[in-house]
Scaffold this active site. Sequence first.
Site: not given
Ligand code: NAD
Ligand code: DAU
Length: 351
Positions: A130, A159, A194-195, A288
């Site tokens: 990330t 991470k 997530k948002l 934070g």
């Molecule tokens: P997510 O939370 O939707 O999915 C995580 C998956 O990992 C789930 O299927 C869960 O069951 C599995 N998991 C969790 N703990 C586990 C364990 N101990 N053993 C085996 N499986 C396990 O996450 P995501 O949003 O799909 O993110 C996937 C990867 O991408 C993560 O490494 C995250 O840090 C990275 N990432 C996410 C974003 C984003 O915007 N969502 C952006 C950049 C990087």
């Molecule tokens: O930048 C990559 C990251 O993006 C990933 O590594 C994370 O796994 C992923 O969850 C995401 O993190 P954020 O904290 O940026 O995503 P989130 O959707 O939780 O929040 C996006 C923005 O919106 C953040 O500034 C917080 C705000 N927010 C979030 C929620 C859940 C709100 O204002 N209201 C909400 O209810």
Amino acid sequence: MKKILITGGCGFIGANFLNHFVPKMPNVTFVNVDKLTYAGNPLSVASLESRQNYHFEQVDICDSDLVVATFEKHQPDTVIHFAAESHVDRSIHGPRDFVLTNVVGTLNLLDACRTLWTDFAGKRFHHVSTDEVYGSLTDEGKFLETTPYDPSSPYSASKAGSDHLVRAWNRTYKLPVTITNCSNNYGPYQFPEKLIPIMIINILERKPLPVYGKGLNVRDWLYVTDHCDAIMTVVQNGASGETYNIGGNCERANIEVVQTICDIVSELANLDKGESRDLITYVTDRPGHDFRYAIDATKVKTELGWSPKETFETGMKKTVQWYLDNTAWIDGVRSGKYRDWMDKNYSQRGK
Ligand code: NAD
Ligand code: DAU
């Protein structure tokens, strides 16, 4: 690349990756290793179950013996490591699982590769990470691959720890690795903590739209299959030991994102736009809370030829339409555990 072990393939990005590539690559076998935490949903990959080149194993990557046994059974030549605890707010409420899965789980996978791959030729461990490891930007600048690490939350610190382990296994043991650090993803199958999915679902249910602080924090949004294409590009063509930043060059303040979602949901679901925007409610900020993320993706674009296909507007319309068409999936993930989390997180945020 003949057999890829995917961790976390029932989560948001992993499921999109498998749905995107398993049908397109019949000569490659994909083994989906997932613990099925609250965030892992087998429904997200249900259409792959009958395919010959797809297998599922329920495995906790914190269990090193089970990780080794799964490697011995399937003998992958490539690992793409998505599995993680991924939600910043949850990491603030309970950091332990983040350190266990994100750090110790990554260690177990790296060590399985190191000890069970007797020859590293043709092997690759790819770590999906990330942009949050770089910390927070002010109004100026973008994250480069050389930006020093400065994580703010328990999630991003865990991470960051896992990224350092991956680089150390490359430098010390010569394990062939690549890392991608990506910005915020959106699209189908994203868990409604997530948002973007929270906002879509709450607009449809005419519930308040909780915006943290003043809604001025900035994120750089990327449609999830663009991220998946970038990962496959790096796995196939990226140089071992290298890190690639992935981003959509699509910075938006949170309030702009929420207003855009209000308008698109209202248009596609035939609701009143003004009434949808009236649901916006400013709530207590995340502790934070990083102010701004922005990725400089020049390296992956110039060296490997990747670029995103979706704009924010096209990607967001597809995303909203997907949530409108998949109410059974939404109902499926909204178990008792989901409701407990929503109560815990949002009841503590005064307006
Ligand atoms: P997510 O939370 O939707 O999915 C995580 C998956 O990992 C789930 O299927 C869960 O069951 C599995 N998991 C969790 N703990 C586990 C364990 N101990 N053993 C085996 N499986 C396990 O996450 P995501 O949003 O799909 O993110 C996937 C990867 O991408 C993560 O490494 C995250 O840090 C990275 N990432 C996410 C974003 C984003 O915007 N969502 C952006 C950049 C990087
Ligand atoms: O930048 C990559 C990251 O993006 C990933 O590594 C994370 O796994 C992923 O969850 C995401 O993190 P954020 O904290 O940026 O995503 P989130 O959707 O939780 O929040 C996006 C923005 O919106 C953040 O500034 C917080 C705000 N927010 C979030 C929620 C859940 C709100 O204002 N209201 C909400 O209810």
